[in-house]
Design an enzyme around this catalytic site. Sequence first.
Site, PDB file in Angstrom:
ATOM      1  N   THR A  27       0.835  -1.206   0.000  1.00  0.00           N
ATOM      2  CA  THR A  27       0.000   0.000   0.000  1.00  0.00           C
ATOM      3  C   THR A  27       0.866   1.251   0.000  1.00  0.00           C
ATOM      4  OG1 THR A  27      -1.778  -1.174   1.123  1.00  0.00           O
ATOM      5  CG2 THR A  27      -1.852   1.228   1.208  1.00  0.00           C
ATOM      6  N   CYS A  28       1.927   1.236   0.770  1.00  0.00           N
ATOM      7  CA  CYS A  28       2.820   2.404   0.844  1.00  0.00           C
ATOM      8  C   CYS A  28       3.441   2.703  -0.519  1.00  0.00           C
ATOM      9  CB  CYS A  28       3.915   2.166   1.872  1.00  0.00           C
ATOM     10  SG  CYS A  28       3.310   1.754   3.515  1.00  0.00           S
TER      11      CYS A  28
END
EC number: 1.11.1.25
Length: 162
Positions: A50-51
Site C-alpha cells: 500500500t505504501c
Amino acid sequence: MAPIAVGDSLPEGTVAYFDEYDQLQEVSVHSLAAGKKVVLFGVPGAFTPTCSVKHVPGFIEKAEEFKAKGVSEILLISVNDPFVMKAWGKTYPDTKFVKFLADGSGKYTHALGLELDLTEKGLGVRSRRFAAVVDDLKVQTINIEAGGEFTVSGAEDLLKTL
C-alpha cells in the site's frame, strides 16, 4: 501516549536522509519544518504494497498541487534505516519535492504518538499511516488511519483540507 493532534506543535527529534550529494544527513525535524508550511506523512514501511503503490505515488503525483497551495516540502517518514529509505526513493522517477526521512529506531514516531505494533506479523514497531499539514511547527490538519487502512491519509484527502 495520545497521538499528535490539530493545534499541537511538532515535537523536536532527529531523522536521517541522504542529500542530493549522496551524503547521509542527520537533521532535526524542527529545522525541516520551522517557518514553513510542510506536509508530513508517515507509512508503516518502505517497499510495502500500500505504501509503495498508493500512498507515496499520490504525494509525488500531487506535488505541484501542494506547491500551489503554499506547501514548501513534503516530508515522508518511516521506521526504516536511511539506506532503505534512499533505495526506496530511487524507485520513483521524480522525488525532488518529497524527502524520504528515516526514523530508524522509531523514536520520532514514538514522540508523535503514532506507533503501530506489528511484532506479531514479524515487522516490529512501525508507524501508523498518517498525513498532516504543519505550518511553522503547528499541526493544522492530521488524518490518522485505523490499523492497516488507507482511507483518509492520501494526497487527495489532504489536499481537500488546504
